[in-house]
Design a protein around this motif. Structure first.
Motif, mmCIF file in Angstrom:
data_model
loop_
_atom_site.group_PDB
_atom_site.id
_atom_site.type_symbol
_atom_site.label_atom_id
_atom_site.label_comp_id
_atom_site.label_asym_id
_atom_site.label_seq_id
_atom_site.Cartn_x
_atom_site.Cartn_y
_atom_site.Cartn_z
ATOM 1 N N SER A 1 -10.738 -7.102 -17.011
ATOM 2 C CA SER A 1 -12.003 -6.832 -17.684
ATOM 3 C C SER A 1 -12.458 -7.934 -18.627
ATOM 4 C CB SER A 1 -11.872 -5.546 -18.511
ATOM 5 O OG SER A 1 -11.454 -4.472 -17.711
ATOM 6 N N ALA A 2 -11.632 -8.966 -18.851
ATOM 7 C CA ALA A 2 -11.963 -9.988 -19.851
ATOM 8 C C ALA A 2 -12.839 -11.086 -19.250
ATOM 9 C CB ALA A 2 -10.681 -10.593 -20.426
ATOM 10 N N TYR A 3 -13.825 -11.527 -20.028
ATOM 11 C CA TYR A 3 -14.783 -12.513 -19.534
ATOM 12 C C TYR A 3 -14.108 -13.837 -19.170
ATOM 13 C CZ TYR A 3 -18.343 -9.336 -21.342
ATOM 14 O OH TYR A 3 -19.128 -8.237 -21.572
ATOM 15 N N ALA A 4 -13.344 -14.416 -20.084
ATOM 16 C CA ALA A 4 -12.766 -15.742 -19.853
ATOM 17 C C ALA A 4 -11.784 -15.731 -18.687
ATOM 18 C CB ALA A 4 -12.075 -16.243 -21.122
ATOM 19 N N SER A 5 -11.018 -14.656 -18.563
ATOM 20 C CA SER A 5 -9.983 -14.595 -17.523
ATOM 21 C C SER A 5 -10.559 -14.702 -16.126
ATOM 22 C CB SER A 5 -9.203 -13.281 -17.626
ATOM 23 O OG SER A 5 -8.612 -13.168 -18.894
ATOM 24 N N ASN A 6 -11.779 -14.208 -15.939
ATOM 25 C CA ASN A 6 -12.384 -14.105 -14.613
ATOM 26 C C ASN A 6 -13.592 -15.018 -14.431
ATOM 27 O OD1 ASN A 6 -10.691 -11.751 -13.758
ATOM 28 N ND2 ASN A 6 -11.703 -10.854 -15.527
ATOM 29 N N GLY A 7 -13.699 -16.050 -15.266
ATOM 30 C CA GLY A 7 -14.814 -16.973 -15.142
ATOM 31 C C GLY A 7 -16.155 -16.346 -15.455
ATOM 32 N N GLY A 8 -16.166 -15.263 -16.236
ATOM 33 C CA GLY A 8 -17.406 -14.654 -16.698
ATOM 34 C C GLY A 8 -17.967 -13.549 -15.824
ATOM 35 N N SER A 9 -17.306 -13.227 -14.722
ATOM 36 C CA SER A 9 -17.803 -12.143 -13.861
ATOM 37 C C SER A 9 -16.676 -11.152 -13.594
ATOM 38 C CB SER A 9 -18.339 -12.697 -12.546
ATOM 39 O OG SER A 9 -17.294 -13.275 -11.793
ATOM 40 N N PHE A 10 -17.026 -9.984 -13.069
ATOM 41 C CA PHE A 10 -16.050 -8.927 -12.832
ATOM 42 C C PHE A 10 -16.161 -8.460 -11.398
ATOM 43 C CE2 PHE A 10 -17.553 -8.620 -17.253
ATOM 44 C CZ PHE A 10 -16.402 -9.116 -17.859
ATOM 45 N N LYS A 11 -15.030 -8.453 -10.701
ATOM 46 C CA LYS A 11 -15.002 -8.148 -9.278
ATOM 47 C C LYS A 11 -13.852 -7.182 -8.990
ATOM 48 C CE LYS A 11 -16.686 -12.816 -8.538
ATOM 49 N NZ LYS A 11 -16.294 -14.167 -8.197
ATOM 50 N N PRO A 12 -13.800 -6.627 -7.795
ATOM 51 C CA PRO A 12 -12.701 -5.710 -7.454
ATOM 52 C C PRO A 12 -11.412 -6.448 -7.106
ATOM 53 C CG PRO A 12 -14.168 -5.941 -5.592
ATOM 54 C CD PRO A 12 -14.787 -6.726 -6.720
ATOM 55 N N ILE A 13 -10.350 -5.693 -7.044
ATOM 56 C CA ILE A 13 -9.052 -6.149 -6.520
ATOM 57 C C ILE A 13 -8.618 -5.141 -5.459
ATOM 58 C CG2 ILE A 13 -6.569 -6.194 -7.100
ATOM 59 C CD1 ILE A 13 -7.868 -8.814 -7.842
ATOM 60 N N ASP A 14 -8.102 -5.652 -4.359
ATOM 61 C CA ASP A 14 -7.582 -4.804 -3.293
ATOM 62 C C ASP A 14 -6.055 -4.894 -3.263
ATOM 63 O OD1 ASP A 14 -10.186 -4.205 -2.582
ATOM 64 O OD2 ASP A 14 -10.217 -5.545 -0.840
ATOM 65 N N TYR A 15 -5.421 -3.813 -2.779
ATOM 66 C CA TYR A 15 -3.977 -3.873 -2.578
ATOM 67 C C TYR A 15 -3.584 -3.043 -1.372
ATOM 68 C CZ TYR A 15 -3.464 0.715 -4.897
ATOM 69 O OH TYR A 15 -3.528 2.059 -5.237
ATOM 70 N N VAL A 16 -2.456 -3.459 -0.760
ATOM 71 C CA VAL A 16 -1.908 -2.795 0.421
ATOM 72 C C VAL A 16 -0.421 -2.584 0.186
ATOM 73 C CG1 VAL A 16 -1.479 -2.957 2.896
ATOM 74 C CG2 VAL A 16 -3.602 -3.893 1.928
ATOM 75 N N ILE A 17 0.060 -1.367 0.435
ATOM 76 C CA ILE A 17 1.498 -1.070 0.384
ATOM 77 C C ILE A 17 2.009 -1.023 1.814
ATOM 78 C CG2 ILE A 17 3.246 0.659 -0.248
ATOM 79 C CD1 ILE A 17 1.340 1.485 -2.544
ATOM 80 N N GLY A 18 3.081 -1.767 2.068
ATOM 81 C CA GLY A 18 3.660 -1.828 3.411
ATOM 82 C C GLY A 18 5.142 -1.558 3.397
ATOM 83 N N ASN A 19 5.724 -1.417 4.594
ATOM 84 C CA ASN A 19 7.167 -1.151 4.712
ATOM 85 C C ASN A 19 7.914 -2.383 5.219
ATOM 86 O OD1 ASN A 19 7.059 1.603 3.894
ATOM 87 N ND2 ASN A 19 6.130 2.092 5.860
#
Length: 193
Positions: free
Chosen positions: A175-193
């Motif tokens: 959620s932090a501005y500096a960490s993400n270059g000033g924009s906010f986007k989603p993150i995806d994840y996949v759990i596998g075996n």
């Protein structure tokens, strides 16, 4: 199955020993904070200090383990497209926004998102440690000063972990501005075996 963490939110879920966790930056330049607790004892938690000590580096990428405060291997990094992550800085919080962004609206940040996601597992805010900040770009100068620069991750870049023990994992779309270059986007994840 791909799960999506919307911008500026978080999630928590079980990850069993032997399972893989792939985190994907679907749009590029987005950080994800990762925190892990041992499933059977939430007093055992991911530790940046133990990890730096045993891995003998702060540059953690393919082949490195993330260790617990009880000196157990929690996660192995099996694959890493980016190779630049941070394990020095704590999850952003309401106080982070007040301190660094006094002219912007206050947000509960990754800390608040992780606290909400862990609550159903009986894990309280004071138990949340320094996160492994996936894709976060925090160079350290020769004099020891740090900077927070935009992530180097591009759309579709991934990092894949394999769980060494049964875990409860928390993830955010930072959620932090500096960490993400000033924009906010989603993150995806996949759990596998």
């Amino acid at each position: 199955m791909t799960h999506r963490i919307p911008p500026r939110t978080g999630a928590a879920f079980p990850l069993r020993a032997g399972q893989t966790l792939t985190i994907i930056d679907p749009e590029g330049t987005q950080v994800s904070d990762l925190v892990a607790f041992a499933m059977d004892d939430h007093a055992e938690v991911i530790s940046n200090g133990r990890t730096f000590d045993y891995e003998e580096t702060i540059n953690l990428t393919t082949g490195a383990h993330l260790w617990s405060n009880r000196s157990r291997r929690m996660l192995l990094i099996e694959h890493d497209d980016v190779g630049t992550h941070d394990f020095l800085l704590t999850p952003c919080s309401r106080d982070t926004f007040t301190h660094f962004y006094p002219d912007k609206p206050v947000h509960r940040g990754c800390f608040g998102n992780l606290a909400a996601a862990f609550e159903p597992y009986g894990i309280g805010p004071d138990q949340i440690p320094t996160a492994f900040n996936i894709f976060m770009n925090v160079p350290v100068s020769q004099t020891g000063t740090i900077a927070v620069l935009p992530p180097l991750s591009k759309a579709g870049d991934t990092i894949r972990f394999r769980a060494e023990i049964d875990l409860i994992v928390g993830l955010t779309a930072c959620s932090a501005y500096a960490s993400n270059g000033g924009s906010f986007k989603p993150i995806d994840y996949v759990i596998g075996n």
